[in-house]
Design a protein around this motif. Sequence first.
Motif, short mmCIF file in Angstrom:
data_model
loop_
_atom_site.label_atom_id
_atom_site.label_comp_id
_atom_site.label_asym_id
_atom_site.label_seq_id
_atom_site.Cartn_x
_atom_site.Cartn_y
_atom_site.Cartn_z
N LYS A 18 0.83 -1.20 0.00
CA LYS A 18 0.00 0.00 0.00
C LYS A 18 0.87 1.25 0.00
N LYS A 19 0.29 2.33 -0.51
CA LYS A 19 1.00 3.61 -0.46
C LYS A 19 1.17 4.05 0.99
N LYS A 20 2.33 4.61 1.27
CA LYS A 20 2.59 5.09 2.62
C LYS A 20 1.84 6.39 2.87
N THR A 21 1.52 6.64 4.11
CA THR A 21 0.82 7.88 4.48
C THR A 21 1.64 9.08 4.03
N GLY A 22 0.99 9.97 3.30
CA GLY A 22 1.68 11.18 2.85
C GLY A 22 2.49 10.99 1.58
N GLU A 23 2.56 9.75 1.07
CA GLU A 23 3.32 9.51 -0.17
C GLU A 23 2.58 10.16 -1.34
N PRO A 24 3.27 10.99 -2.14
CA PRO A 24 2.58 11.73 -3.20
C PRO A 24 2.12 10.82 -4.34
N THR A 25 1.15 11.31 -5.08
CA THR A 25 0.66 10.59 -6.25
C THR A 25 1.71 10.63 -7.35
N ASN A 26 2.06 9.46 -7.88
CA ASN A 26 2.96 9.43 -9.03
C ASN A 26 2.19 8.96 -10.26
N LEU A 27 2.87 8.91 -11.39
CA LEU A 27 2.15 8.58 -12.62
C LEU A 27 1.72 7.12 -12.67
N PHE A 28 2.42 6.23 -11.98
CA PHE A 28 1.96 4.84 -11.89
C PHE A 28 0.57 4.78 -11.25
N ASP A 29 0.34 5.59 -10.22
CA ASP A 29 -0.97 5.59 -9.56
C ASP A 29 -2.07 5.96 -10.55
N ILE A 30 -1.79 6.94 -11.40
CA ILE A 30 -2.79 7.41 -12.36
C ILE A 30 -3.01 6.36 -13.46
N LEU A 31 -1.91 5.84 -14.01
CA LEU A 31 -2.02 4.82 -15.05
C LEU A 31 -2.71 3.57 -14.52
N VAL A 56 -10.69 19.76 -21.61
CA VAL A 56 -10.47 18.38 -21.17
C VAL A 56 -11.54 17.95 -20.17
N ILE A 57 -11.66 16.61 -19.98
CA ILE A 57 -12.61 16.11 -18.99
C ILE A 57 -11.94 15.88 -17.64
N SER A 58 -10.61 15.75 -17.62
CA SER A 58 -9.93 15.61 -16.33
C SER A 58 -8.47 15.98 -16.47
N LYS A 59 -7.92 16.49 -15.36
CA LYS A 59 -6.49 16.80 -15.24
C LYS A 59 -5.99 16.11 -13.98
N ASP A 60 -5.08 15.18 -14.13
CA ASP A 60 -4.50 14.47 -12.99
C ASP A 60 -3.07 14.96 -12.79
N PHE A 61 -2.80 15.54 -11.64
CA PHE A 61 -1.47 16.05 -11.35
C PHE A 61 -0.66 14.98 -10.62
N PHE A 62 0.62 14.92 -10.90
CA PHE A 62 1.47 13.90 -10.27
C PHE A 62 2.84 14.48 -9.96
N THR A 63 3.47 13.88 -8.96
CA THR A 63 4.83 14.24 -8.59
C THR A 63 5.79 13.36 -9.37
N HIS A 64 6.80 13.98 -9.94
CA HIS A 64 7.79 13.21 -10.71
C HIS A 64 8.55 12.26 -9.80
N ASP A 65 8.73 11.04 -10.27
CA ASP A 65 9.41 10.00 -9.52
C ASP A 65 10.45 9.37 -10.44
N PRO A 66 11.74 9.39 -10.07
CA PRO A 66 12.79 8.84 -10.95
C PRO A 66 12.53 7.40 -11.36
N GLN A 67 12.00 6.61 -10.43
CA GLN A 67 11.74 5.20 -10.73
C GLN A 67 10.68 5.07 -11.81
N VAL A 68 9.63 5.85 -11.71
CA VAL A 68 8.54 5.81 -12.69
C VAL A 68 9.04 6.28 -14.06
#
Length: 664
Positions: free
Chosen positions: A315-328, A548-560
């Motif tokens: 599971k995502k850790k508390t406070g862990e930001p949304t990355n692009l994997f979460d959106i995909l 657009v119908i939606s805009k999903d913002f994400f934090t850049h993650d080197p691993q992603v």
Amino acid sequence: MKQIPEYLNVAVEILNKCADALNNKKHKFACELLDKFDNALHGKSIPAELLFNRLSMAVELSSRLGLIEKSLREVENHLESFNTRPDLKFELLIKAGQMEACVARDNISVKYISEALGIAEAMENNSMIAEAYSAIANMFSTKYEGLAFYFLRHAELYYEKAKNCRELSIIRIHRALLSWSVSRNYPNIDRANCLKNEAEMLISNISEEGFNPHDIMYLKYARGVILRDEKLLEELLIENADVNMLPNKCRYEEMIIGICLEKEMFKKASHFLISYEKDAKKLHGNEREFKSHISFLRNLVEREKRTYFIPFRIKKKTGEPTNLFDILNHYSLCDEIWALNNNVMRILFPTYRQEGLFDAIKMPDGRVRLYPCAIAFNIFYRGQSKYYEVAQPSLYRKDVSEAERFVERVRYEELKRCIKSYPLTNIFRNGIFLTYPDGSQEKLELSIDVLALAQHYGIKTELMDLTTDKFVAAFFATTDFKNGVYIPITDDRKEQGVFYRFSDTPVFRARHYSPKLRAVGLQPFSRPGEQKGLVYEMGPNENFNNAVISKDFFTHDPQVSTFIFNYMNRSQKLFPKSPLEAHVDAILQSDELSKEAFDIAKKEFYPETPEDTLISYLTETGISIVDGKDFSFSDVEKQQCLTSWEMDKDKILSKIIVRLCYRF
């Protein structure tokens, strides 16, 4: 006949003994034999097959003993030795990726499995491609189930192409387990029950034909889990008691605990929890996620209360930001549920089997556009590494002067002149025939969208790029374009990226209607097709954010970013070499443009502007107008093009599908 050196005979004998030791669970002896092998061949030349067998045994041994990281380093040190044997390197990369995922913080291999996929695609080996997709799906399955579905479906399709029935059945077992797991972990999502039904249907229809003993054990495990039969899992533990394969043992024990909790067999659950805790600690150390999971299970057993068991997931850790994997992951899970929709209207729309192909749709003017198919109905994506309050196409951005806009129009007209000289242009417009399911044929008069091609190859236009492929959008959302190349974003930047979803049904109504959204489709030049491209035409004062119908913002993650970049074969998937590329580059870099292109651009885009003003624009930008300037294809290039077409046309045309419900 060349005599085999004695040291190689000794090495083969050692490996044979090591294989016997592994088969007989004599792990300490197997370790000693591998050391003996290394000592015997130290400083000597080792054939690739022999080295591969030695490394494979080391990987198997490390899996049984929990020495994954040590074995990974060993494989990494030898990968370059297999550059001349891509088939063996592929298998080692898969093993390295599985080990990398096992030791990574998020269970993700960012490099090795993607590299293996690139090798398989270059070899055009469907079974190898499927194996790579399966490995990618497996690494995503404990945290990003939607992405796991996405890659499992791809593996399934490629095993079907390879006519590999055994592996196809194995993949369906994977998908059945994943469907069951997701239905348990997300009971409140829309249509979660369809995932449970899919799992039970898949596992009930799988035949054991062609299965080896390991496959049969896996099928028994899946049936035990999905049908909630703990006795099948207990049988597996007994059958594998001396093998000491910790990952499998932990998996069996955890599921038995879960089934016992559901059936109120608390004494048995407590018994298996003791061994599970010991084995999980040995396998995973003191990782926080696993400690928390074991504590959770212990609490359930001690309470002796019937519990609906939820499978383990990271599971995502508390406070862990949304990355692009979460959106995909979210949108991929939506696609999977949509794919299982049995509504009668569902057959009118593409499925996973059509994803990546192109629908032939006849327009009112008689020409045909090739629309990229996608599982998500009427949803298009765009990814940006940075969000802009006002999102506009390149031609209308504030840093582009009116003089520069005019020059881009002249360059566009140069491109039109160039494309007219390309042999495939005429073939695409007049020389392709489509065969319908009833056997009848029809000549396709394919539409060539030069403005969209200009956009794709770097000329500024009033078009915004869109795609039906989530991962194409993800690539552009997680890369920077520097010095003419794309590089993954791996720095610690604070600004967020944005992932857009857009929906606007293309319109075919009036003969002279020009829709704002249109497919670039499969063109005589490969780049737009690989990017599953569409374009959205905008005016100078429009803001894409408002469309657009939606805009999903994400934090850049080197691993992603690194995984997506490698998955796209370091951008080569999206930017295949094209004969047009050099011509567009010449147009973009030239400070001389033709009088013919100037005159057409004036007539088409600036009919009311005095010519003196347009000449001043050219002077301002350092552009000269030259009679007879020509960027067309040479006779040699034209002949090369026709030769290439004869070689590749069947492969290109195989991407065009016919579904009569889309015939206008």
